[in-house]
Design an enzyme around this catalytic site. Structure first.
Site, PDB file in Angstrom:
ATOM      1  N   GLU A  99       0.827  -1.211   0.000  1.00  0.00           N
ATOM      2  CA  GLU A  99       0.000   0.000   0.000  1.00  0.00           C
ATOM      3  C   GLU A  99       0.857   1.254   0.000  1.00  0.00           C
ATOM      4  OE1 GLU A  99      -3.243  -2.018   2.981  1.00  0.00           O
ATOM      5  OE2 GLU A  99      -2.154  -0.231   3.574  1.00  0.00           O
ATOM      6  N   CYS A 119       3.272   8.369   1.385  1.00  0.00           N
ATOM      7  CA  CYS A 119       3.621   7.438   2.462  1.00  0.00           C
ATOM      8  C   CYS A 119       3.908   6.085   1.828  1.00  0.00           C
ATOM      9  CB  CYS A 119       2.435   7.360   3.430  1.00  0.00           C
ATOM     10  SG  CYS A 119       2.644   6.108   4.703  1.00  0.00           S
ATOM     11  N   CYS A 126       4.956  -7.283   8.071  1.00  0.00           N
ATOM     12  CA  CYS A 126       5.879  -6.732   9.074  1.00  0.00           C
ATOM     13  C   CYS A 126       6.138  -7.796  10.132  1.00  0.00           C
ATOM     14  CB  CYS A 126       5.271  -5.488   9.716  1.00  0.00           C
ATOM     15  SG  CYS A 126       6.362  -4.716  10.927  1.00  0.00           S
ATOM     16  N   CYS A 130       3.297  -5.379  16.409  1.00  0.00           N
ATOM     17  CA  CYS A 130       2.662  -4.437  17.342  1.00  0.00           C
ATOM     18  C   CYS A 130       1.190  -4.851  17.442  1.00  0.00           C
ATOM     19  CB  CYS A 130       2.784  -3.005  16.822  1.00  0.00           C
ATOM     20  SG  CYS A 130       4.489  -2.438  16.737  1.00  0.00           S
ATOM     21  N   CYS A 133      -1.675  -3.147  15.250  1.00  0.00           N
ATOM     22  CA  CYS A 133      -1.397  -2.799  13.845  1.00  0.00           C
ATOM     23  C   CYS A 133      -1.818  -3.915  12.899  1.00  0.00           C
ATOM     24  CB  CYS A 133       0.094  -2.511  13.702  1.00  0.00           C
ATOM     25  SG  CYS A 133       0.580  -2.102  12.014  1.00  0.00           S
ATOM     26  N   CYS A 347      -1.814   1.630   8.381  1.00  0.00           N
ATOM     27  CA  CYS A 347      -1.029   0.702   7.569  1.00  0.00           C
ATOM     28  C   CYS A 347      -1.595  -0.704   7.556  1.00  0.00           C
ATOM     29  CB  CYS A 347       0.428   0.668   7.984  1.00  0.00           C
ATOM     30  SG  CYS A 347       0.755   1.070   9.656  1.00  0.00           S
TER      31      CYS A 347
HETATM   32  N1  SAH Z   1       7.271   0.279  11.292  1.00  0.00           N
HETATM   33  C1  SAH Z   1       7.347   1.695  11.335  1.00  0.00           C
HETATM   34  C2  SAH Z   1       6.586   2.435  10.245  1.00  0.00           C
HETATM   35  C3  SAH Z   1       5.224   1.934   9.838  1.00  0.00           C
HETATM   36  S1  SAH Z   1       3.837   2.269  10.826  1.00  0.00           S
HETATM   37  C4  SAH Z   1       6.932   2.200  12.709  1.00  0.00           C
HETATM   38  O1  SAH Z   1       6.542   1.381  13.533  1.00  0.00           O
HETATM   39  O2  SAH Z   1       7.049   3.377  12.978  1.00  0.00           O
HETATM   40  C5  SAH Z   1       3.574   3.989  10.858  1.00  0.00           C
HETATM   41  C6  SAH Z   1       2.877   4.431  12.122  1.00  0.00           C
HETATM   42  O3  SAH Z   1       1.495   4.034  12.150  1.00  0.00           O
HETATM   43  C7  SAH Z   1       3.498   3.842  13.380  1.00  0.00           C
HETATM   44  O4  SAH Z   1       3.626   4.836  14.360  1.00  0.00           O
HETATM   45  C8  SAH Z   1       2.463   2.801  13.782  1.00  0.00           C
HETATM   46  O5  SAH Z   1       2.570   2.464  15.140  1.00  0.00           O
HETATM   47  C9  SAH Z   1       1.177   3.507  13.430  1.00  0.00           C
HETATM   48  N2  SAH Z   1      -0.008   2.653  13.353  1.00  0.00           N
HETATM   49  C10 SAH Z   1      -0.097   1.343  13.085  1.00  0.00           C
HETATM   50  N3  SAH Z   1      -1.372   0.913  13.114  1.00  0.00           N
HETATM   51  C11 SAH Z   1      -2.116   1.992  13.428  1.00  0.00           C
HETATM   52  C12 SAH Z   1      -3.517   2.202  13.621  1.00  0.00           C
HETATM   53  N4  SAH Z   1      -4.387   1.224  13.482  1.00  0.00           N
HETATM   54  N5  SAH Z   1      -3.919   3.452  13.937  1.00  0.00           N
HETATM   55  C13 SAH Z   1      -3.042   4.474  14.054  1.00  0.00           C
HETATM   56  N6  SAH Z   1      -1.720   4.338  13.878  1.00  0.00           N
HETATM   57  C14 SAH Z   1      -1.260   3.110  13.571  1.00  0.00           C
END
Ligand code: SAH
Length: 357
Positions: A99, A119, A126, A130, A133, A347
């Site tokens: 994406e 972006c 990944c 987390c 996510c 994401c």
């Molecule tokens: N792996 C990297 C970059 C990708 S995620 C990182 O962790 O920073 C980009 C951002 O989106 C990160 O801060 C991540 O924690 C956040 N993110 C992931 N899922 C999300 C969600 N459902 N709502 C809001 N932010 C989210």
């Protein structure tokens, strides 16, 4: 299948630095300026085919098409949001889906956007899992190549006919876990004859890989760093980010300190607000103290719900309270009013939906 194998044998032109392209062309008996002519087509004119490169001889265009792969991503879906965010689902040569999001910044309601941020994704899936996510739900499949990263930006520029001014490496995947390809891609995009986006307009966001943050600090490219903190104590962060076990806050913050002092640049902490998980005022005060010590900015992002996951965003007042508390520590804290919520811009969400369908 045959055509796939043929594609694999070719060199992806968007993964090459100018000098590498010039060297390959010299081996084919072409003068040095050909590289610049070709790169103009690739980046300034965003040509989709070597056939379109009309200031090159027909024979050379055919030779290039035999030797090089021009496109690394193919659009399969686009979704536009009411707030003008556009999300693209791209297919790679092996059928993987990734994406990319275009986020226009609109200075006022009536004026046109003066900033177009793309972006980009850096991995298929990944590995960091987390808890909140969507990208990590199925683990990681593979790293993206430099060409696949570069081509997301070029393709969005071509499809939307917008001049892309900023880049955030915040799509699917962990950029610093694919360090070499990401850095190569950013240097290709940054190069004067390339896409020409300034390094200071590029932000790399990381889950917090300590050794890689230090490596990034020592690289001459002047990128912006954003660290996904999401918890101001090991207890809270550890609950939602498994990576915190490997790199606990003390080590992570020491790496941030090294980055800020080496680069003499401000960094940003990203902090998603999840109802009842990390949104207490106690966390806000602790985050305030951390950010103050590092002279860092904080981006607050109300959680974007993911289907099948049990997390929610706090109500608006609570988000505002959290922001207010941070500000009382003298911190610049933005509350990112969600862009693209209605198109699953968080994401991994569009891919997840498409793969389920
Ligand atoms: N792996 C990297 C970059 C990708 S995620 C990182 O962790 O920073 C980009 C951002 O989106 C990160 O801060 C991540 O924690 C956040 N993110 C992931 N899922 C999300 C969600 N459902 N709502 C809001 N932010 C989210």
């Amino acid at each position: 299948m045959l055509s796939c194998r043929a594609v694999d044998a070719k060199t992806a032109i968007k993964s090459l630095y100018r000098d590498e392209l010039a060297e390959t062309l010299a081996g084919l008996g072409e003068p040095g300026y050909r590289a610049d002519q070709i790169l103009q087509w690739v980046y300034a004119k965003q040509a989709e085919s070597f056939e379109h490169m009309t200031n090159l001889s027909v024979a050379l265009r055919k030779l290039l098409a035999d030797r090089f792969e021009l496109n690394a991503v193919r659009r399969v879906r686009t979704r536009s949001s009411t707030d003008t965010t556009e999300k693209f689902l791209f297919e790679l040569h092996d059928g993987s889906l990734i994406e990319t999001v275009l986020i226009p910044a609109t200075p006022g309601l009536t004026s046109r956007s003066d900033r177009f941020t793309v972006c980009v994704s850096t991995q298929v899936g990944c590995a960091f899992g987390c808890r909140f996510c969507a990208s990590g739900l199925q683990g990681v499949k593979r790293n993206l190549t430099a060409a696949e990263i570069v081509d997301q930006v070029v393709a969005v520029g071509r499809i939307t006919r917008q001049r892309i001014t900023n880049l955030v490496i915040m799509g699917m995947g962990e950029p610093l876990a694919n360090y070499d390809n990401v850095m190569r891609a950013l240097k290709i995009i940054n190069a004067p004859g390339g896409f020409g986006i300034g390094a200071r307009k590029m932000t790399v966001s990381t889950v917090g890989l300590v050794p890689r943050i230090k490596q990034l600090a020592d690289d001459p490219l002047q990128l912006r760093l954003a660290v996904s903190l999401h918890g101001a104590t090991d207890e809270v962060r550890g609950k939602i980010m498994p990576v915190n076990r490997k790199y606990p806050l003390k080590e992570l913050l020491a790496a941030c300190d090294y980055y800020v002092n080496t680069k003499h640049r401000m960094m940003t902490f990203e902090y998603i607000l999840i109802d009842g998980v990390n949104d207490s005022l106690e966390q806000a005060h602790k985050l305030g103290a951390i950010a103050q010590r590092l002279h860092a900015k904080v981006n607050l992002i109300p959680y974007n719900p993911v289907e099948g996951l049990p997390w929610h965003r706090p109500d608006r007042d609570r988000c505002k309270m959290f922001q207010h508390t941070l500000k009382s520590h003298g911190i610049t804290a933005t509350l990112r009013m969600e862009k693209g919520t209605d198109i699953n811009a968080a994401c991994g969400q569009l891919r997840l939906q498409t793969e389920k369908a």
